[in-house]
Write an enzyme that holds these catalytic residues in place. Structure first.
Site, PDB file in Angstrom:
ATOM      1  N   SER A 179       4.782  -5.663  -2.328  1.00 50.91           N
ATOM      2  CA  SER A 179       4.888  -4.244  -2.608  1.00 50.91           C
ATOM      3  C   SER A 179       5.623  -3.539  -1.466  1.00 50.91           C
ATOM      4  CB  SER A 179       3.491  -3.665  -2.859  1.00 50.91           C
ATOM      5  OG  SER A 179       3.575  -2.385  -3.438  1.00 50.91           O
ATOM      6  N   GLY A 213       0.795  -1.218   0.000  1.00 47.24           N
ATOM      7  CA  GLY A 213       0.000   0.000   0.000  1.00 47.24           C
ATOM      8  C   GLY A 213       0.826   1.265   0.000  1.00 47.24           C
ATOM      9  N   GLY A 214       2.063   1.173  -0.494  1.00 46.10           N
ATOM     10  CA  GLY A 214       2.895   2.366  -0.617  1.00 46.10           C
ATOM     11  C   GLY A 214       3.264   2.993   0.699  1.00 46.10           C
TER      12      GLY A 214
END
Length: 576
Positions: free
Chosen positions: A114, A37-38
């Site tokens: 991620s 989620g960055g």
């Protein structure tokens, strides 16, 4: 379940969900999952259902981890090293308490996707975080950081085609050395307890290089590294496919790796494993795409796709703007580089189906590019450019503003609309767009590539330009517009390298317009090529004219663009 409590922080951000199998277990392996989620969004419940089924069916416990998130401008915003500290604290909690749930604290695998992959990679390569909670790196039996360029932020920041630099800076920028201090590839050392790892290789050429380099560096330091070839998947699919019933890429090799890792007798956490299932190649076997000599693909054309609307008849009426899409078949890639072809015709005529345009579109598409050949508003339609290009309209009106020039601005406007439409597709790499044009189409793409920043107009990034018998005839010279070659990951984007083709005796669009661009490109250090045809001609056939090597000008243009877009091809003879 809260694994730590921090004053002023919502306990949900420092909590875990524990998913044991339905039947009681004893000394079961434990898989910990860290969401992406960055660094700013995401939750431990995201995309978790299939993973619960997958790991519980194997008799394992799944622990899904939340961590503090970065919220720029807010007091409680997480910063370096909060994210890493939280995940290390979660590992410590599991290590101490998982026995109460039937788990084996000596058999913990730590996986993430991620931003979660970046966190996992740091926690298992930098002893600082697990040492701080009294464990050390051997507490994690094996790890799976799945799909991040964060392995080497120094390399990713050089061009940042996937747009992660701003996320890292927001989350980690309080440490001025974050680009090196949090790049796991740079932290790898032998004999410090770094566990065996599995990773994926996919995405843009830069991303593939960074991911491959991480796994290769592990192997070079005596740490078992297993690769999943995920080039057929999007970034999101790497996560979503794990445990999905129809998955053919992620689940089998991941489970083979984890089974080999977690069913060993407990040891010091540094033991190596065998390679994963035969379908998962090692890093040396993952060939970066594309390759040279070139592979060619069959092409399917879809005609008359509406990409937007344009105002005509002096205002109040609108027409659909159409493109033909040329799709290469069976490339094995989830995302393809984009080419937008713009036809000529003096802004009075021409179409997306005229002969030379079809040749160019087929030429690029057969080499693996997703190609769109566009129609645009012509002068006879009395087009009204949108407010997006109003600064250019104002400037050209001040210079006289002929009907043809206003039509040219409408063509520029429509090209921008097409770019917006096309880069929003999930199967395009939005930072790897090439513009190709001939005559009026070349003038259009030349202005889109080089002039918009001078009028204060933003455009999507353009990675390469092919300008056939075009130039920059109005509003300034090449020296005015070709002025921004420095790498940039944000507006105004880098002005692209250019392949120019022009005949010396062109009386329609003077040859000097191309030589002016070439000269200015040399002056500012911009990569360029100029093919000159010694003839009294305007347009000419790029498929029958050849360069010194004997290949057609069109083939040479496609290869030239490919060499610029894909750094891994730099050493290929075709790129010399």
């Amino acid at each position: 379940m809260a694994y730590r409590t921090i004053p002023g922080v919502d306990t949900d951000l420092t909590s875990i969900d524990i998913h044991p199998p339905a039947s009681p277990v004893c000394d079961a392996p434990v898989v910990m999952w860290v969401h992406g989620g960055g660094y700013q969004t995401g939750d431990k419940s995201n995309r978790i259902r299939d993973k619960v089924t997958l790991f519980n069916d194997a008799g394992w416990i799944l622990v899904s981890v939340n961590y503090r998130l970065t919220a720029p401008g807010q007091v409680a915003s997480a910063e370096f090293p909060d994210h890493y500290d939280d995940v290390a604290a979660a590992v410590a909690w599991v290590h101490e308490h998982i026995g109460s749930y039937g788990g084996d604290a000596t058999r913990i695998a730590l996986l993430g996707h991620s931003a979660g992959a970046d966190i996992v990679a740091n926690v298992v390569t930098n002893p600082t975080y697990l040492d701080a909670v009294g464990l050390g790196l051997p507490a994690v039996r094996c790890a799976g950081p799945l799909d991040t360029e964060g392995f080497d932020k120094t390399a990713a920041n050089a061009s940042d085609p996937d747009g992660e630099r701003e996320l890292w800076a927001a989350a980690l920028g309080n440490n001025p050395d974050y680009a090196t201090d949090t790049s796991a590839t740079l932290l790898i050392e032998p004999d410090i307890g770094i566990p065996p790892m599995i990773g994926v290789v996919r995405g843009s050429p830069q991303r593939q290089q960074i991911e491959t380099a991480f796994l290769d560096t592990l192997a070079a330091n005596g740490i078992e590294a297993t690769t999943i070839d995920a080039r057929s998947l999007t970034h999101a699919a790497v996560n979503a496919n794990i445990g999905a019933p129809d998955d053919t890429v992620m689940t089998a090799p991941l489970m083979t790796f984890l089974t080999d890792c977690l069913t060993q007798e407990p040891g010091d956490g540094t033991a190596t494993i065998e390679t994963t299932a035969p379908t998962a190649p090692t890093t040396a076997e993952v060939a970066l795409w594309p390759s040279l000599p070139a592979t060619t693909y069959d092409v399917v054309v879809t005609e008359d796709i509406v990409y937007g609307q344009g105002e005509v008849d002096g205002g109040g009426s609108f027409v659909d703007l159409l493109l033909d899409l040329y799709m290469p078949q069976d490339t094995g890639q989830a995302e393809l580089p984009l080419v937008v072809v713009v036809h000529g015709g003096g802004f009075r005529g021409g179409s997306k189906t005229q002969g030379n345009v079809v040749d160019w579109a087929q030429g690029f598409a057969s080499r693996g590019y997703l190609v769109a050949s566009i129609d645009y508003r012509l002068s006879g339609m009395d087009p009204v450019p949108s407010s997006r290009v109003q600064p250019m309209v104002d400037a050209f009106v001040a210079l006289g503003g002929t009907v043809q020039e206003m039509a040219a601005i409408a063509a520029i406007d429509d090209t921008l609309t097409a770019l917006d439409f096309l880069i929003a597709r999930p199967d395009t790499v939005d930072t790897m767009t090439t513009l190709v044009g001939g005559s009026a189409g070349a003038v259009t793409v030349d202005y889109v590539a080089y002039a918009l920043d001078d009028f204060g107009i933003e455009r999507p990034p353009v990675a390469a330009l092919v300008s056939n018998w075009g130039g920059l005839p109005v509003g300034g010279s090449a020296a005015t517009f070709v002025d921004n070659p420095a790498p940039s990951g944000e507006p105004p984007y880098t002005e692209p390298p250019v392949y120019l083709a022009h005949a010396t005796g062109d009386t329609t669009v003077p040859y000097s317009l191309s030589t002016d661009i070439a000269a200015q490109a040399s002056a500012v250090g911009l990569d360029h090529e100029l093919y000159t045809k010694d003839a009294d001609a305007h347009a000419f056939d790029l498929t029958s004219n050849v360069v010194a090597s004997g290949v057609s000008v069109l083939d040479d243009q496609v290869t030239w663009v490919t060499c610029r877009l894909y750094p891994h091809l730099a050493g290929a003879p075709e790129c010399a």
